[in-house]
Design a protein around this motif. Structure first.
Motif, PDB file in Angstrom:
ATOM      1  N   TYR A   7       6.362   3.343  -3.389  1.00  0.00           N
ATOM      2  CA  TYR A   7       7.195   3.260  -4.822  1.00  0.00           C
ATOM      3  C   TYR A   7       8.383   2.509  -5.079  1.00  0.00           C
ATOM      4  O   TYR A   7       7.992   1.855  -6.280  1.00  0.00           O
ATOM      5  CB  TYR A   7       7.205   4.668  -4.943  1.00  0.00           C
ATOM      6  CG  TYR A   7       7.626   4.717  -7.076  1.00  0.00           C
ATOM      7  CD1 TYR A   7       6.726   4.711  -8.312  1.00  0.00           C
ATOM      8  CD2 TYR A   7       8.870   5.342  -6.820  1.00  0.00           C
ATOM      9  CE1 TYR A   7       7.337   4.995  -8.870  1.00  0.00           C
ATOM     10  CE2 TYR A   7       9.368   5.207  -8.469  1.00  0.00           C
ATOM     11  CZ  TYR A   7       8.474   5.128  -9.481  1.00  0.00           C
ATOM     12  OH  TYR A   7       8.614   4.962 -10.333  1.00  0.00           O
ATOM     13  N   GLU A   8       9.163   3.044  -4.594  1.00  0.00           N
ATOM     14  CA  GLU A   8      10.209   2.065  -4.507  1.00  0.00           C
ATOM     15  C   GLU A   8      10.257   0.215  -4.441  1.00  0.00           C
ATOM     16  O   GLU A   8      11.246  -0.083  -5.029  1.00  0.00           O
ATOM     17  CB  GLU A   8      12.115   2.350  -3.492  1.00  0.00           C
ATOM     18  CG  GLU A   8      12.261   3.854  -3.829  1.00  0.00           C
ATOM     19  CD  GLU A   8      12.655   4.649  -5.608  1.00  0.00           C
ATOM     20  OE1 GLU A   8      13.194   3.381  -5.911  1.00  0.00           O
ATOM     21  OE2 GLU A   8      12.303   5.246  -5.227  1.00  0.00           O
ATOM     22  N   LEU A   9       9.539   0.302  -3.246  1.00  0.00           N
ATOM     23  CA  LEU A   9       9.963  -1.527  -3.309  1.00  0.00           C
ATOM     24  C   LEU A   9       8.624  -2.073  -4.529  1.00  0.00           C
ATOM     25  O   LEU A   9       9.393  -3.571  -4.361  1.00  0.00           O
ATOM     26  CB  LEU A   9       8.510  -1.205  -1.589  1.00  0.00           C
ATOM     27  CG  LEU A   9       9.443  -1.382  -0.144  1.00  0.00           C
ATOM     28  CD1 LEU A   9       7.542  -1.123   0.625  1.00  0.00           C
ATOM     29  CD2 LEU A   9      10.344  -2.407  -0.106  1.00  0.00           C
ATOM     30  N   SER A  17      17.396   8.291   2.463  1.00  0.00           N
ATOM     31  CA  SER A  17      16.123   8.239   1.043  1.00  0.00           C
ATOM     32  C   SER A  17      15.542   6.686   1.251  1.00  0.00           C
ATOM     33  O   SER A  17      15.594   6.170   2.522  1.00  0.00           O
ATOM     34  CB  SER A  17      17.041   8.368   0.192  1.00  0.00           C
ATOM     35  OG  SER A  17      17.811   7.068  -0.249  1.00  0.00           O
ATOM     36  N   ALA A  18      14.616   6.784   0.271  1.00  0.00           N
ATOM     37  CA  ALA A  18      13.709   6.385   0.490  1.00  0.00           C
ATOM     38  C   ALA A  18      13.431   4.780   0.136  1.00  0.00           C
ATOM     39  O   ALA A  18      13.006   3.929   0.251  1.00  0.00           O
ATOM     40  CB  ALA A  18      11.678   6.879  -0.797  1.00  0.00           C
ATOM     41  N   SER A  19      14.515   4.670  -0.823  1.00  0.00           N
ATOM     42  CA  SER A  19      15.340   3.758  -1.702  1.00  0.00           C
ATOM     43  C   SER A  19      16.057   3.282  -0.541  1.00  0.00           C
ATOM     44  O   SER A  19      16.015   1.334  -1.198  1.00  0.00           O
ATOM     45  CB  SER A  19      16.490   4.788  -2.711  1.00  0.00           C
ATOM     46  OG  SER A  19      17.330   5.467  -2.792  1.00  0.00           O
ATOM     47  N   GLU A  20      16.788   3.536   0.004  1.00  0.00           N
ATOM     48  CA  GLU A  20      17.652   3.155   1.278  1.00  0.00           C
ATOM     49  C   GLU A  20      16.779   2.543   2.273  1.00  0.00           C
ATOM     50  O   GLU A  20      17.203   1.832   3.344  1.00  0.00           O
ATOM     51  CB  GLU A  20      18.206   3.944   2.152  1.00  0.00           C
ATOM     52  CG  GLU A  20      19.643   4.530   1.144  1.00  0.00           C
ATOM     53  CD  GLU A  20      20.214   5.984   1.527  1.00  0.00           C
ATOM     54  OE1 GLU A  20      21.347   5.817   1.223  1.00  0.00           O
ATOM     55  OE2 GLU A  20      19.713   6.733   2.815  1.00  0.00           O
ATOM     56  N   MET A  21      15.905   3.405   2.553  1.00  0.00           N
ATOM     57  CA  MET A  21      14.726   2.365   3.229  1.00  0.00           C
ATOM     58  C   MET A  21      13.687   1.165   2.754  1.00  0.00           C
ATOM     59  O   MET A  21      14.054   0.565   3.739  1.00  0.00           O
ATOM     60  CB  MET A  21      13.523   3.247   4.194  1.00  0.00           C
ATOM     61  CG  MET A  21      12.675   2.829   5.474  1.00  0.00           C
ATOM     62  SD  MET A  21      13.931   2.256   6.456  1.00  0.00           S
ATOM     63  CE  MET A  21      14.379   3.577   7.390  1.00  0.00           C
ATOM     64  N   THR A  62       0.383  -0.884  -0.182  1.00  0.00           N
ATOM     65  CA  THR A  62      -0.179  -0.328   0.176  1.00  0.00           C
ATOM     66  C   THR A  62       1.012   0.959   0.187  1.00  0.00           C
ATOM     67  O   THR A  62       2.273   1.082   0.691  1.00  0.00           O
ATOM     68  CB  THR A  62      -1.000  -0.152   1.221  1.00  0.00           C
ATOM     69  OG1 THR A  62      -0.219   0.195   2.555  1.00  0.00           O
ATOM     70  CG2 THR A  62      -1.916  -1.283   1.887  1.00  0.00           C
ATOM     71  N   GLY A  63       0.736   2.438  -0.870  1.00  0.00           N
ATOM     72  CA  GLY A  63       1.123   3.504  -0.488  1.00  0.00           C
ATOM     73  C   GLY A  63       2.319   3.394  -1.544  1.00  0.00           C
ATOM     74  O   GLY A  63       2.748   4.047  -1.289  1.00  0.00           O
ATOM     75  N   LEU A  99       0.536  -6.413  -6.968  1.00  0.00           N
ATOM     76  CA  LEU A  99      -0.361  -5.794  -6.529  1.00  0.00           C
ATOM     77  C   LEU A  99       0.034  -4.316  -5.682  1.00  0.00           C
ATOM     78  O   LEU A  99       0.159  -3.858  -4.004  1.00  0.00           O
ATOM     79  CB  LEU A  99      -1.784  -6.119  -5.945  1.00  0.00           C
ATOM     80  CG  LEU A  99      -2.501  -5.397  -5.835  1.00  0.00           C
ATOM     81  CD1 LEU A  99      -3.597  -4.999  -6.872  1.00  0.00           C
ATOM     82  CD2 LEU A  99      -3.635  -6.339  -4.762  1.00  0.00           C
ATOM     83  N   ALA A 100      -0.379  -3.162  -6.365  1.00  0.00           N
ATOM     84  CA  ALA A 100       0.151  -1.824  -5.629  1.00  0.00           C
ATOM     85  C   ALA A 100      -1.208  -1.120  -5.572  1.00  0.00           C
ATOM     86  O   ALA A 100      -1.483  -0.807  -6.689  1.00  0.00           O
ATOM     87  CB  ALA A 100       1.473  -1.096  -6.956  1.00  0.00           C
ATOM     88  N   LEU A 101      -0.922  -0.258  -4.133  1.00  0.00           N
ATOM     89  CA  LEU A 101      -2.569  -0.112  -4.164  1.00  0.00           C
ATOM     90  C   LEU A 101      -2.221   1.420  -3.807  1.00  0.00           C
ATOM     91  O   LEU A 101      -1.252   1.295  -2.284  1.00  0.00           O
ATOM     92  CB  LEU A 101      -3.419  -0.451  -3.035  1.00  0.00           C
ATOM     93  CG  LEU A 101      -4.044  -2.389  -3.208  1.00  0.00           C
ATOM     94  CD1 LEU A 101      -4.039  -3.117  -1.768  1.00  0.00           C
ATOM     95  CD2 LEU A 101      -4.158  -2.393  -4.597  1.00  0.00           C
TER      96      LEU A 101
END
Length: 227
Positions: A17-19, A196-200, A9-10, A31-33
C-alpha cells in the motif's frame, strides 16, 4: 525522472500500500494488484487497481489484458504479495501448504511469465522474500510452509536473472527481516518489529528504481535484527 510503468502486488495494506502511493505521488503509473482494494488507491489518478487473486488463471489473464492494452511496457515489477501461516508442521494440511505456495511461489511465477514480453532493457523485477528463506539463517518453528516458499522464490529469481540477462532485464530479491505490518501482527500478536511498513517501503522504492544498476540475480538481506 521519466515516469515509469510499475506493477505492485499485495497493495491492500502494509508495504505494498505504501509503495503504491509513493510511486504514484511521484507521477509514475501504478498497477496495484490485490484481492482487496483501498479507497485511497482507487481514487488516485496515477493508480489503477485490479482486484485479483493471482493464484487463479482468470486473474492472470485479466492482468495480462490490462498490460497489453494500457501499459505495453513494464519498467518495474514488485512481487510483494505474500501469505503467512504460523502453525506446527504436523498440523498443516496439504491444502494449507499448497495455498501458501500458490500465493508466494506460483503467483510470482505466473505474473512474471505474462510480463516477460513487456520487460525491456533496464526493467527491474524485485521479489520480496524473507530472512526465513535464506539458507543458514535463523529459522523459527511454525513457519515451515512460509519460509520454504520464500526460499523457493529466491532460487526462481536467480534462475530468471540468468535466463534473461541477455535482454538486459534484472531480477533481484530483497529478503526482509521483521516489519511491523498487519500480517506480522496476525501471525505473532504483540511482537513489535523495529521497522514500520512505510520505512521499509522507502527502501524498496529506491531499490526498485536504481538497484538494477548495481545488482542482477542477487539476494540482499534487509534486516537489522533477528528476528
Amino acid at each position: 525522472m521519466q515516469n515509469k510503468n510499475i506493477i505492485i502486488t499485495g497493495t491492500s495494506r502494509g508495504i505494498g500500500y505504501e509503495l503504491a502511493l509513493q510511486f504514484a505521488n511521484e507521477g509514475h503509473n501504478v498497477l496495484a494488484l490485490s484481492r482487496k482494494t483501498q479507497k485511497a488507491l482507487i481514487e488516485h489518478k496515477n493508480i489503477t487497481c485490479l482486484s485479483v487473486d493471482l493464484s487463479l488463471d482468470a486473474s492472470i489473464d485479466e492482468v495480462e489484458n490490462f498490460i497489453k492494452n494500457n501499459f505495453k511496457q513494464v519498467d518495474v515489477l514488485i512481487h510483494n504479495a505474500g501469505a503467512l501461516l504460523h502453525k506446527p508442521f504436523e498440523q498443516i494440511t496439504s491444502s494449507e501448504f499448497e495455498n501458501i505456495y500458490k500465493v508466494n511461489v506460483f503467483g510470482v511465477a505466473s505474473l512474471t511469465r505474462i510480463c516477460i514480453p513487456y520487460l525491456q532493457k533496464g526493467s527491474h523485477v524485485v521479489t520480496i522474500s524473507s530472512m526465513g528463506g535464506i539458507q543458514g539463517s535463523m529459522k523459527f518453528a511454525g513457519l515451515a510452509a512460509y519460509s520454504s516458499s520464500k526460499g523457493a522464490v529466491i532460487t526462481l529469481s536467480e534462475l530468471l536473472a540468468e535466463e534473461y540477462k541477455e535482454q538486459g532485464v534484472s531480477f533481484n530479491v530483497l529478503a526482509l527481516g521483521s516489519v511491523n505490518t498487519e500480517m506480522l501482527q496476525e501471525a505473532f500478536p504483540g511482537y513489535e518489529a523495529p521497522l514500520s511498513a512505510s520505512e521499509m517501503a522507502n527502501y524498496i522504492h529506491d531499490f526498485a528504481l536504481t538497484g538494477n544498476k548495481y545488482y542482477n540475480g542477487k539476494v540482499l538481506q534487509v534486516s537489522s535484527t533477528t528476528p
